[in-house]
Design an enzyme around this catalytic site. Structure first.
Site, mmCIF file in Angstrom:
data_model
loop_
_atom_site.group_PDB
_atom_site.id
_atom_site.type_symbol
_atom_site.label_atom_id
_atom_site.label_comp_id
_atom_site.label_asym_id
_atom_site.label_seq_id
_atom_site.Cartn_x
_atom_site.Cartn_y
_atom_site.Cartn_z
ATOM 1 N N SER A 1 0.843 -1.194 0.000
ATOM 2 C CA SER A 1 0.000 0.000 0.000
ATOM 3 C C SER A 1 0.882 1.248 0.000
ATOM 4 O O SER A 1 1.645 1.488 0.941
ATOM 5 C CB SER A 1 -0.909 -0.008 1.233
ATOM 6 O OG SER A 1 -1.547 1.248 1.339
ATOM 7 N N HIS B 1 -1.439 -1.079 -4.140
ATOM 8 C CA HIS B 1 -2.700 -0.657 -3.525
ATOM 9 C C HIS B 1 -2.642 0.849 -3.288
ATOM 10 O O HIS B 1 -1.674 1.361 -2.706
ATOM 11 C CB HIS B 1 -2.882 -1.419 -2.212
ATOM 12 C CG HIS B 1 -4.187 -1.203 -1.532
ATOM 13 N ND1 HIS B 1 -5.337 -1.881 -1.867
ATOM 14 C CD2 HIS B 1 -4.530 -0.374 -0.514
ATOM 15 C CE1 HIS B 1 -6.330 -1.502 -1.079
ATOM 16 N NE2 HIS B 1 -5.871 -0.568 -0.246
ATOM 17 N N ASP C 1 -4.644 4.010 -1.661
ATOM 18 C CA ASP C 1 -5.707 4.363 -0.714
ATOM 19 C C ASP C 1 -6.160 5.797 -0.922
ATOM 20 O O ASP C 1 -5.400 6.737 -0.689
ATOM 21 C CB ASP C 1 -5.185 4.208 0.720
ATOM 22 C CG ASP C 1 -5.102 2.763 1.129
ATOM 23 O OD1 ASP C 1 -6.128 2.053 1.021
ATOM 24 O OD2 ASP C 1 -4.015 2.323 1.542
ATOM 25 N N MET D 1 -8.541 8.694 0.326
ATOM 26 C CA MET D 1 -9.323 9.125 1.498
ATOM 27 C C MET D 1 -9.804 10.548 1.280
ATOM 28 O O MET D 1 -9.017 11.419 0.895
ATOM 29 C CB MET D 1 -8.444 9.062 2.737
ATOM 30 C CG MET D 1 -7.868 7.693 2.996
ATOM 31 S SD MET D 1 -6.752 7.737 4.406
ATOM 32 C CE MET D 1 -6.262 6.027 4.491
ATOM 33 N N HIS E 1 -8.450 1.878 -3.811
ATOM 34 C CA HIS E 1 -9.404 1.690 -2.713
ATOM 35 C C HIS E 1 -10.026 3.039 -2.369
ATOM 36 O O HIS E 1 -9.352 3.913 -1.802
ATOM 37 C CB HIS E 1 -8.627 1.092 -1.521
ATOM 38 C CG HIS E 1 -9.443 0.877 -0.297
ATOM 39 N ND1 HIS E 1 -8.879 0.553 0.924
ATOM 40 C CD2 HIS E 1 -10.781 0.931 -0.079
ATOM 41 C CE1 HIS E 1 -9.825 0.410 1.823
ATOM 42 N NE2 HIS E 1 -10.995 0.662 1.253
ATOM 43 N N MET F 1 -12.026 5.154 -0.232
ATOM 44 C CA MET F 1 -12.659 5.394 1.072
ATOM 45 C C MET F 1 -13.276 6.780 0.991
ATOM 46 O O MET F 1 -12.774 7.755 1.556
ATOM 47 C CB MET F 1 -11.605 5.311 2.186
ATOM 48 C CG MET F 1 -11.142 3.883 2.452
ATOM 49 S SD MET F 1 -9.561 3.825 3.312
ATOM 50 C CE MET F 1 -8.450 3.919 1.935
ATOM 51 N N MET G 1 -11.851 -5.368 5.526
ATOM 52 C CA MET G 1 -11.005 -4.424 6.274
ATOM 53 C C MET G 1 -10.688 -5.035 7.632
ATOM 54 O O MET G 1 -11.592 -5.459 8.356
ATOM 55 C CB MET G 1 -11.720 -3.085 6.477
ATOM 56 C CG MET G 1 -11.840 -2.203 5.238
ATOM 57 S SD MET G 1 -10.297 -1.783 4.412
ATOM 58 C CE MET G 1 -9.357 -1.002 5.712
ATOM 59 N N ASP H 1 -6.927 -6.029 4.464
ATOM 60 C CA ASP H 1 -6.286 -4.711 4.422
ATOM 61 C C ASP H 1 -6.308 -4.093 5.816
ATOM 62 O O ASP H 1 -7.374 -3.822 6.363
ATOM 63 C CB ASP H 1 -7.070 -3.844 3.420
ATOM 64 C CG ASP H 1 -6.465 -2.462 3.224
ATOM 65 O OD1 ASP H 1 -5.362 -2.199 3.742
ATOM 66 O OD2 ASP H 1 -7.111 -1.645 2.536
HETATM 67 C C1 DX5 Z 1 -6.291 1.795 5.876
HETATM 68 C C2 DX5 Z 1 -5.937 1.546 4.414
HETATM 69 C C3 DX5 Z 1 -4.864 0.552 4.244
HETATM 70 C C4 DX5 Z 1 -3.538 0.949 4.825
HETATM 71 C C5 DX5 Z 1 -2.947 -0.261 5.459
HETATM 72 O O1 DX5 Z 1 -7.250 2.770 5.945
HETATM 73 O O2 DX5 Z 1 -7.059 1.117 3.681
HETATM 74 O O3 DX5 Z 1 -4.702 0.147 2.897
HETATM 75 O O4 DX5 Z 1 -2.635 1.459 3.877
HETATM 76 O O5 DX5 Z 1 -1.831 0.128 6.139
HETATM 77 P P1 DX5 Z 1 -1.085 -0.819 7.178
HETATM 78 O O6 DX5 Z 1 -0.643 -2.024 6.405
HETATM 79 O O7 DX5 Z 1 0.006 0.049 7.641
HETATM 80 O O8 DX5 Z 1 -2.074 -1.170 8.234
HETATM 81 ZN ZN ZN Z 2 -6.710 0.196 1.543
#
Ligand code: DX5
Ligand code: ZN
Length: 241
Positions: free
Chosen positions: A20, A45, A47, A49, A78, A80, A149, A187
Protein backbone atom coordinates in the site's frame (compact mmCIF):
# COMPACT_ATOMS: atom_id res chain seq x y z
CA UNK A 1 -9.07 -37.03 -10.06
CA UNK A 2 -8.30 -33.36 -9.89
CA UNK A 3 -11.64 -32.19 -11.31
CA UNK A 4 -13.56 -34.33 -8.85
CA UNK A 5 -12.21 -32.37 -5.90
CA UNK A 6 -14.75 -29.59 -5.44
CA UNK A 7 -12.66 -27.64 -2.94
CA UNK A 8 -9.64 -27.26 -5.11
CA UNK A 9 -10.66 -25.24 -8.16
CA UNK A 10 -10.01 -21.94 -6.49
CA UNK A 11 -6.70 -23.21 -5.09
CA UNK A 12 -5.36 -22.25 -8.47
CA UNK A 13 -6.00 -18.65 -7.49
CA UNK A 14 -2.50 -17.37 -6.92
CA UNK A 15 -1.51 -15.31 -3.92
CA UNK A 16 -1.48 -11.58 -4.56
CA UNK A 17 0.77 -9.29 -2.53
CA UNK A 18 -0.21 -5.63 -2.75
CA UNK A 19 2.00 -3.06 -1.01
CA UNK A 20 0.00 0.00 0.00
CA UNK A 21 1.57 3.22 -1.23
CA UNK A 22 0.04 5.08 1.72
CA UNK A 23 2.98 3.80 3.76
CA UNK A 24 5.46 5.01 1.17
CA UNK A 25 7.32 8.31 1.16
CA UNK A 26 4.71 10.96 0.27
CA UNK A 27 7.45 13.18 -1.13
CA UNK A 28 8.58 10.42 -3.48
CA UNK A 29 5.61 8.27 -4.53
CA UNK A 30 7.15 7.64 -7.94
CA UNK A 31 10.29 6.22 -6.41
CA UNK A 32 8.31 3.94 -4.10
CA UNK A 33 6.06 2.75 -6.93
CA UNK A 34 9.21 1.73 -8.80
CA UNK A 35 10.54 0.00 -5.68
CA UNK A 36 7.26 -1.89 -5.37
CA UNK A 37 7.46 -2.94 -9.03
CA UNK A 38 10.96 -4.32 -8.52
CA UNK A 39 10.06 -6.07 -5.27
CA UNK A 40 8.17 -8.94 -6.87
CA UNK A 41 4.82 -7.60 -5.66
CA UNK A 42 1.79 -8.23 -7.86
CA UNK A 43 -0.34 -5.16 -7.28
CA UNK A 44 0.05 -1.63 -5.97
CA UNK A 45 -2.70 -0.66 -3.52
CA UNK A 46 -3.68 3.03 -3.64
CA UNK A 47 -5.71 4.36 -0.71
CA UNK A 48 -7.96 7.29 -1.56
CA UNK A 49 -9.32 9.13 1.50
CA UNK A 50 -11.70 12.05 1.21
CA UNK A 51 -11.72 13.47 4.76
CA UNK A 52 -15.43 12.63 5.00
CA UNK A 53 -15.94 8.87 4.69
CA UNK A 54 -12.78 8.57 6.78
CA UNK A 55 -11.15 11.22 8.99
CA UNK A 56 -8.07 11.64 6.79
CA UNK A 57 -7.10 12.84 3.32
CA UNK A 58 -4.56 11.03 1.15
CA UNK A 59 -4.19 11.82 -2.56
CA UNK A 60 -6.23 12.00 -5.75
CA UNK A 61 -6.35 11.00 -9.41
CA UNK A 62 -3.54 13.39 -10.41
CA UNK A 63 -1.10 11.49 -8.20
CA UNK A 64 -2.28 8.16 -9.60
CA UNK A 65 -1.87 9.52 -13.15
CA UNK A 66 1.65 10.71 -12.38
CA UNK A 67 2.70 7.37 -10.92
CA UNK A 68 1.00 5.24 -13.61
CA UNK A 69 3.75 5.39 -16.28
CA UNK A 70 6.39 4.36 -13.73
CA UNK A 71 4.93 0.94 -12.95
CA UNK A 72 3.34 -1.98 -14.77
CA UNK A 73 1.77 -3.27 -11.55
CA UNK A 74 -2.01 -3.72 -11.37
CA UNK A 75 -3.37 -0.56 -9.70
CA UNK A 76 -5.82 -1.52 -6.95
CA UNK A 77 -7.60 1.73 -6.06
CA UNK A 78 -9.40 1.69 -2.71
CA UNK A 79 -11.98 4.49 -2.54
CA UNK A 80 -12.66 5.39 1.07
CA UNK A 81 -14.92 8.15 -0.14
CA UNK A 82 -18.49 9.28 0.45
CA UNK A 83 -19.10 10.20 -3.20
CA UNK A 84 -17.33 7.68 -5.45
CA UNK A 85 -19.85 8.65 -8.16
CA UNK A 86 -17.76 11.71 -8.99
CA UNK A 87 -14.42 9.89 -8.74
CA UNK A 88 -14.83 6.74 -10.83
CA UNK A 89 -14.19 8.36 -14.19
CA UNK A 90 -11.20 10.41 -13.01
CA UNK A 91 -9.55 7.36 -11.44
CA UNK A 92 -10.34 5.16 -14.46
CA UNK A 93 -8.73 7.81 -16.67
CA UNK A 94 -5.77 8.04 -14.32
CA UNK A 95 -4.96 4.37 -14.80
CA UNK A 96 -6.79 2.38 -12.10
CA UNK A 97 -7.17 -1.31 -12.96
CA UNK A 98 -9.63 -2.00 -10.16
CA UNK A 99 -11.78 0.31 -8.07
CA UNK A 100 -12.99 -0.73 -4.64
CA UNK A 101 -16.06 0.92 -3.16
CA UNK A 102 -17.50 0.41 0.32
CA UNK A 103 -20.62 -1.60 1.12
CA UNK A 104 -21.46 1.02 3.78
CA UNK A 105 -22.69 3.26 0.92
CA UNK A 106 -25.89 1.18 1.05
CA UNK A 107 -28.37 1.42 -1.80
CA UNK A 108 -25.85 3.23 -4.03
CA UNK A 109 -23.59 0.15 -4.19
CA UNK A 110 -25.46 -1.60 -7.02
CA UNK A 111 -25.29 1.42 -9.34
CA UNK A 112 -21.63 2.01 -8.51
CA UNK A 113 -20.74 -1.60 -9.36
CA UNK A 114 -22.32 -1.24 -12.79
CA UNK A 115 -20.64 2.09 -13.37
CA UNK A 116 -17.22 0.56 -12.65
CA UNK A 117 -17.99 -2.37 -14.96
CA UNK A 118 -19.04 0.07 -17.69
CA UNK A 119 -15.65 1.73 -17.36
CA UNK A 120 -14.10 -1.71 -18.05
CA UNK A 121 -12.44 -1.88 -14.65
CA UNK A 122 -12.40 -4.67 -12.08
CA UNK A 123 -14.82 -4.15 -9.20
CA UNK A 124 -14.00 -4.48 -5.52
CA UNK A 125 -16.30 -4.19 -2.52
CA UNK A 126 -14.94 -3.34 0.94
CA UNK A 127 -16.47 -4.13 4.33
CA UNK A 128 -15.44 -2.19 7.44
CA UNK A 129 -14.81 -4.00 10.74
CA UNK A 130 -18.13 -3.04 12.40
CA UNK A 131 -20.19 -3.87 9.27
CA UNK A 132 -21.73 -7.35 9.04
CA UNK A 133 -20.35 -9.37 6.11
CA UNK A 134 -23.93 -10.33 5.21
CA UNK A 135 -24.41 -6.83 3.76
CA UNK A 136 -22.00 -7.81 0.97
CA UNK A 137 -23.86 -11.03 0.12
CA UNK A 138 -26.22 -9.59 -2.55
CA UNK A 139 -23.23 -8.33 -4.56
CA UNK A 140 -20.78 -11.23 -4.30
CA UNK A 141 -21.79 -12.76 -7.62
CA UNK A 142 -21.02 -9.53 -9.45
CA UNK A 143 -17.67 -8.47 -8.02
CA UNK A 144 -14.04 -9.38 -8.67
CA UNK A 145 -12.76 -8.81 -5.14
CA UNK A 146 -14.10 -8.62 -1.60
CA UNK A 147 -11.96 -6.46 0.67
CA UNK A 148 -12.29 -7.42 4.31
CA UNK A 149 -11.01 -4.42 6.27
CA UNK A 150 -8.99 -5.63 9.23
CA UNK A 151 -8.63 -2.13 10.76
CA UNK A 152 -11.02 0.79 10.78
CA UNK A 153 -10.05 2.64 7.61
CA UNK A 154 -8.38 6.03 7.62
CA UNK A 155 -4.83 5.47 8.78
CA UNK A 156 -1.94 3.14 8.15
CA UNK A 157 0.00 1.52 10.95
CA UNK A 158 -2.95 0.36 13.04
CA UNK A 159 -3.26 -2.95 14.83
CA UNK A 160 -4.97 -5.89 13.13
CA UNK A 161 -8.48 -6.59 14.49
CA UNK A 162 -8.70 -10.34 15.06
CA UNK A 163 -12.49 -10.27 15.31
CA UNK A 164 -12.52 -9.82 11.50
CA UNK A 165 -11.17 -13.34 10.84
CA UNK A 166 -14.59 -15.08 10.89
CA UNK A 167 -15.71 -12.76 8.07
CA UNK A 168 -12.92 -14.11 5.88
CA UNK A 169 -13.99 -17.67 6.71
CA UNK A 170 -17.58 -16.81 5.85
CA UNK A 171 -16.60 -15.15 2.55
CA UNK A 172 -14.52 -18.21 1.65
CA UNK A 173 -17.35 -20.59 2.56
CA UNK A 174 -19.82 -18.65 0.40
CA UNK A 175 -17.36 -18.58 -2.48
CA UNK A 176 -16.81 -22.31 -2.31
CA UNK A 177 -20.49 -23.21 -1.83
CA UNK A 178 -21.64 -21.09 -4.75
CA UNK A 179 -18.72 -21.45 -7.14
CA UNK A 180 -18.16 -17.69 -7.06
CA UNK A 181 -14.80 -16.34 -8.09
CA UNK A 182 -14.11 -13.10 -6.21
CA UNK A 183 -10.74 -12.72 -4.59
CA UNK A 184 -10.69 -12.30 -0.81
CA UNK A 185 -8.44 -9.43 0.17
CA UNK A 186 -7.41 -8.24 3.62
CA UNK A 187 -6.29 -4.71 4.42
CA UNK A 188 -5.00 -3.22 7.66
CA UNK A 189 -2.37 -4.39 10.11
CA UNK A 190 -1.17 -7.13 7.76
CA UNK A 191 2.29 -8.43 8.60
CA UNK A 192 3.84 -11.88 8.22
CA UNK A 193 2.00 -13.22 11.25
CA UNK A 194 -1.44 -11.77 10.54
CA UNK A 195 -1.09 -12.68 6.84
CA UNK A 196 -0.69 -16.30 7.93
CA UNK A 197 -3.84 -16.09 10.06
CA UNK A 198 -5.78 -14.52 7.17
CA UNK A 199 -4.50 -17.12 4.70
CA UNK A 200 -5.66 -19.91 7.01
CA UNK A 201 -9.10 -18.27 7.08
CA UNK A 202 -9.25 -18.13 3.27
CA UNK A 203 -7.70 -14.82 2.16
CA UNK A 204 -5.69 -14.85 -1.08
CA UNK A 205 -4.87 -11.15 -1.52
CA UNK A 206 -2.78 -9.29 1.04
CA UNK A 207 -2.60 -5.51 1.25
CA UNK A 208 0.19 -4.31 3.50
CA UNK A 209 1.63 -0.86 4.00
CA UNK A 210 3.69 -0.41 7.15
CA UNK A 211 5.05 -3.95 7.34
CA UNK A 212 6.30 -3.93 3.72
CA UNK A 213 7.45 -0.33 3.17
CA UNK A 214 8.84 -0.27 6.70
CA UNK A 215 10.98 -3.37 6.12
CA UNK A 216 14.70 -3.01 5.50
CA UNK A 217 14.25 -4.85 2.21
CA UNK A 218 10.87 -4.47 0.50
CA UNK A 219 11.75 -7.36 -1.81
CA UNK A 220 12.58 -9.75 1.03
CA UNK A 221 9.42 -8.74 2.91
CA UNK A 222 7.23 -9.35 -0.17
CA UNK A 223 8.87 -12.74 -0.81
CA UNK A 224 8.40 -13.79 2.80
CA UNK A 225 4.75 -12.69 2.85
CA UNK A 226 4.06 -14.71 -0.31
CA UNK A 227 5.73 -17.79 1.24
CA UNK A 228 3.86 -17.44 4.51
CA UNK A 229 0.53 -17.01 2.70
CA UNK A 230 1.11 -20.05 0.49
CA UNK A 231 2.25 -22.19 3.42
CA UNK A 232 -0.96 -21.38 5.29
CA UNK A 233 -3.36 -21.71 2.36
CA UNK A 234 -5.76 -24.53 3.27
CA UNK A 235 -6.66 -25.07 -0.38
CA UNK A 236 -3.04 -25.83 -1.22
CA UNK A 237 -3.02 -28.35 1.62
CA UNK A 238 -6.05 -30.03 -0.03
CA UNK A 239 -4.12 -30.27 -3.28
CA UNK A 240 -1.20 -31.98 -1.57
CA UNK A 241 -3.45 -34.76 -0.20
C1 DX5 B 1 -6.29 1.79 5.88
C2 DX5 B 1 -5.94 1.55 4.41
C3 DX5 B 1 -4.86 0.55 4.24
C4 DX5 B 1 -3.54 0.95 4.83
C5 DX5 B 1 -2.95 -0.26 5.46
O1 DX5 B 1 -7.25 2.77 5.95
O2 DX5 B 1 -7.06 1.12 3.68
O3 DX5 B 1 -4.70 0.15 2.90
O4 DX5 B 1 -2.63 1.46 3.88
O5 DX5 B 1 -1.83 0.13 6.14
P1 DX5 B 1 -1.08 -0.82 7.18
O6 DX5 B 1 -0.64 -2.02 6.41
O7 DX5 B 1 0.01 0.05 7.64
O8 DX5 B 1 -2.07 -1.17 8.23
ZN1 ZN C 1 -6.71 0.20 1.54
Amino acid sequence: MFWRQPVTWYALMTTIIAPSLLAGNHAAFGKDAVRASKSGADWLHLDIMDGHFVPNISFGPQVVKAVRPLSKLFFDVHLMCSKPEILLEPFAGAGADEMIIHVELGERVEGLIWKIKKLNKKVGLAVNPPTPISLALPYLEKIDLLLVMTVNPGFGGQEFIHECLPKIQQAEAWRRANGWSYRISVDGGINHQTAAECARAGADTFVAGTSLFGARSLKAAVTKMRKVAAANDPAMADLKV
